[in-house]
Structures are given as C-alpha cells and as structure tokens.
Scaffold this motif. Structure first.
Motif, PDB file in Angstrom:
ATOM      1  N   ASN A  43       4.530  64.485  44.359  1.00 36.76           N
ATOM      2  CA  ASN A  43       3.911  64.583  43.026  1.00 36.76           C
ATOM      3  C   ASN A  43       3.700  66.013  42.558  1.00 36.76           C
ATOM      4  N   GLY A  44       3.391  66.914  43.466  1.00 39.74           N
ATOM      5  CA  GLY A  44       3.141  68.302  43.081  1.00 39.74           C
ATOM      6  C   GLY A  44       4.307  68.924  42.351  1.00 39.74           C
ATOM      7  N   VAL A  45       5.494  68.772  42.885  1.00 38.65           N
ATOM      8  CA  VAL A  45       6.698  69.342  42.261  1.00 38.65           C
ATOM      9  C   VAL A  45       7.163  68.456  41.107  1.00 38.65           C
ATOM     10  N   ASN A  46       7.066  67.149  41.264  1.00 36.63           N
ATOM     11  CA  ASN A  46       7.539  66.236  40.212  1.00 36.63           C
ATOM     12  C   ASN A  46       6.764  66.388  38.911  1.00 36.63           C
ATOM     13  N   ASN A  47       5.502  66.795  38.994  1.00 35.86           N
ATOM     14  CA  ASN A  47       4.720  67.013  37.774  1.00 35.86           C
ATOM     15  C   ASN A  47       5.293  68.163  36.947  1.00 35.86           C
ATOM     16  N   TYR A  48       5.978  69.101  37.583  1.00 37.32           N
ATOM     17  CA  TYR A  48       6.552  70.250  36.889  1.00 37.32           C
ATOM     18  C   TYR A  48       8.069  70.122  36.702  1.00 37.32           C
ATOM     19  N   THR A  49       8.644  68.992  37.094  1.00 34.77           N
ATOM     20  CA  THR A  49      10.080  68.777  36.959  1.00 34.77           C
ATOM     21  C   THR A  49      10.354  68.091  35.626  1.00 34.77           C
ATOM     22  N   ARG A  50      11.169  68.731  34.810  1.00 35.52           N
ATOM     23  CA  ARG A  50      11.508  68.169  33.504  1.00 35.52           C
ATOM     24  C   ARG A  50      12.794  67.353  33.582  1.00 35.52           C
ATOM     25  N   ASN A  51      13.796  67.846  34.313  1.00 34.93           N
ATOM     26  CA  ASN A  51      15.088  67.167  34.351  1.00 34.93           C
ATOM     27  C   ASN A  51      15.803  67.479  35.657  1.00 34.93           C
ATOM     28  N   VAL A  52      16.507  66.480  36.213  1.00 30.29           N
ATOM     29  CA  VAL A  52      17.333  66.644  37.405  1.00 30.29           C
ATOM     30  C   VAL A  52      18.715  66.124  37.048  1.00 30.29           C
ATOM     31  N   LEU A  53      19.728  66.993  37.178  1.00 31.38           N
ATOM     32  CA  LEU A  53      21.075  66.643  36.755  1.00 31.38           C
ATOM     33  C   LEU A  53      22.080  67.103  37.804  1.00 31.38           C
ATOM     34  N   LEU A  54      23.007  66.238  38.148  1.00 32.74           N
ATOM     35  CA  LEU A  54      24.068  66.570  39.097  1.00 32.74           C
ATOM     36  C   LEU A  54      25.377  66.696  38.333  1.00 32.74           C
ATOM     37  N   SER A  57      29.200  69.076  42.325  1.00 27.01           N
ATOM     38  CA  SER A  57      28.392  69.146  43.544  1.00 27.01           C
ATOM     39  C   SER A  57      27.215  70.106  43.380  1.00 27.01           C
ATOM     40  N   THR A  58      26.899  70.463  42.132  1.00 27.23           N
ATOM     41  CA  THR A  58      25.790  71.367  41.846  1.00 27.23           C
ATOM     42  C   THR A  58      24.636  70.591  41.231  1.00 27.23           C
ATOM     43  N   LEU A  59      23.462  70.765  41.807  1.00 27.62           N
ATOM     44  CA  LEU A  59      22.258  70.120  41.324  1.00 27.62           C
ATOM     45  C   LEU A  59      21.505  71.091  40.409  1.00 27.62           C
ATOM     46  N   TYR A  60      21.283  70.698  39.165  1.00 29.45           N
ATOM     47  CA  TYR A  60      20.529  71.493  38.207  1.00 29.45           C
ATOM     48  C   TYR A  60      19.146  70.866  38.058  1.00 29.45           C
ATOM     49  N   VAL A  61      18.122  71.653  38.308  1.00 29.45           N
ATOM     50  CA  VAL A  61      16.749  71.170  38.203  1.00 29.45           C
ATOM     51  C   VAL A  61      16.022  72.032  37.187  1.00 29.45           C
ATOM     52  N   GLU A  62      15.494  71.381  36.155  1.00 29.30           N
ATOM     53  CA  GLU A  62      14.756  72.084  35.108  1.00 29.30           C
ATOM     54  C   GLU A  62      13.267  71.939  35.400  1.00 29.30           C
ATOM     55  N   LEU A  63      12.616  73.068  35.566  1.00 26.99           N
ATOM     56  CA  LEU A  63      11.186  73.090  35.904  1.00 26.99           C
ATOM     57  C   LEU A  63      10.389  73.721  34.777  1.00 26.99           C
ATOM     58  N   THR A  64       9.136  73.293  34.617  1.00 29.95           N
ATOM     59  CA  THR A  64       8.279  73.845  33.568  1.00 29.95           C
ATOM     60  C   THR A  64       7.416  74.999  34.067  1.00 29.95           C
ATOM     61  N   GLU A  90      27.293  64.354  52.165  1.00 34.75           N
ATOM     62  CA  GLU A  90      27.198  65.650  51.486  1.00 34.75           C
ATOM     63  C   GLU A  90      27.591  65.498  50.027  1.00 34.75           C
ATOM     64  N   VAL A  91      26.581  65.490  49.176  1.00 37.65           N
ATOM     65  CA  VAL A  91      26.790  65.362  47.736  1.00 37.65           C
ATOM     66  C   VAL A  91      26.490  66.684  47.045  1.00 37.65           C
ATOM     67  N   VAL A  92      25.406  67.341  47.460  1.00 36.80           N
ATOM     68  CA  VAL A  92      24.952  68.576  46.836  1.00 36.80           C
ATOM     69  C   VAL A  92      25.388  69.775  47.674  1.00 36.80           C
ATOM     70  N   LYS A  93      26.022  70.745  47.020  1.00 36.67           N
ATOM     71  CA  LYS A  93      26.437  71.966  47.716  1.00 36.67           C
ATOM     72  C   LYS A  93      25.710  73.195  47.185  1.00 36.67           C
ATOM     73  N   ASP A  94      25.115  73.081  45.990  1.00 37.30           N
ATOM     74  CA  ASP A  94      24.407  74.219  45.396  1.00 37.30           C
ATOM     75  C   ASP A  94      23.276  73.676  44.516  1.00 37.30           C
ATOM     76  N   VAL A  95      22.229  74.477  44.379  1.00 38.94           N
ATOM     77  CA  VAL A  95      21.081  74.121  43.537  1.00 38.94           C
ATOM     78  C   VAL A  95      20.842  75.257  42.548  1.00 38.94           C
ATOM     79  N   VAL A  96      20.701  74.899  41.274  1.00 40.03           N
ATOM     80  CA  VAL A  96      20.376  75.859  40.239  1.00 40.03           C
ATOM     81  C   VAL A  96      19.040  75.429  39.650  1.00 40.03           C
ATOM     82  N   LEU A  97      18.065  76.334  39.727  1.00 37.57           N
ATOM     83  CA  LEU A  97      16.736  76.064  39.197  1.00 37.57           C
ATOM     84  C   LEU A  97      16.588  76.751  37.849  1.00 37.57           C
ATOM     85  N   LYS A  98      16.248  75.995  36.819  1.00 35.02           N
ATOM     86  CA  LYS A  98      16.120  76.546  35.470  1.00 35.02           C
ATOM     87  C   LYS A  98      14.680  76.446  35.017  1.00 35.02           C
TER      88      LYS A  98
END
Length: 98
Positions: A43-54, A57-64, A90-98
C-alpha cells in the motif's frame, strides 16, 4: 487455421494454444505485471503509483512522489528480479520510473 489438439489435451495446453494463436501474450503480460507490482510493492508504494505500463520488456511506472521515485531508482535490479520471480518467467528487463 489453428492446429487441432487431441481429445486428451490438458486444459493448460489448450489455453496456451489459444493464447499463441490469438497473440494475447502482450495483453496478458501487461495485466500480470501490473498485478505483480501491486502485490509486491504494498500500500505504501501503491498510494503513490499513478500508472504501470509494460511496453515490450520495459516496465514504465508513473509515480506521484519524486522522493519515492528516487528511492526506488536505487533498487531497479531488485524490482526486476522480484517481478520476474512473481511471474515465473522473464518478462521485465528494464524499469523506467517517471
């Protein structure tokens, strides 16, 4: 035309065949990764997570929260490992935090 399966095929084999024939892997991976993020981050991180998009193989996570984004950026490799372990492949090879 899809290949015909024998009457003794298991349900998992039939579902795999349907997924491959209809090219549903990308959509299922997107849903699986978003669910894995919610389960693993809590919950701590999910409260600040706006969007999760794959994408690919790159996971884009939009945080507030910029502070949380900076904190998570130090653990990108661990995040990738945890999500892939949760999914069992193995689905995710990289993570981009926005």
């Amino acid at each position: 035309m899809a290949k015909r399966l024998s009457n003794e095929s298991s349900i998992s084999d039939i579902l795999k065949e349907i997924i491959e024939a209809n090219k549903l892997d990308k959509g299922l991976n997107q849903i699986s990764v978003a669910d894995a993020w919610k389960n693993l981050m809590g919950n701590g991180v999910n409260n600040y997570t706006r969007n999760v998009l794959l994408k690919g193989s790159t996971l884009y996570v939009e945080l507030t929260s910029s502070v949380l984004r900076e904190e998570l950026s130090y653990g990108k490799d661990k995040i990738i490992k945890m999500i892939n372990e949760e999914l069992g492949r193995e689905v995710v090879k990289d993570v981009v935090l926005k």
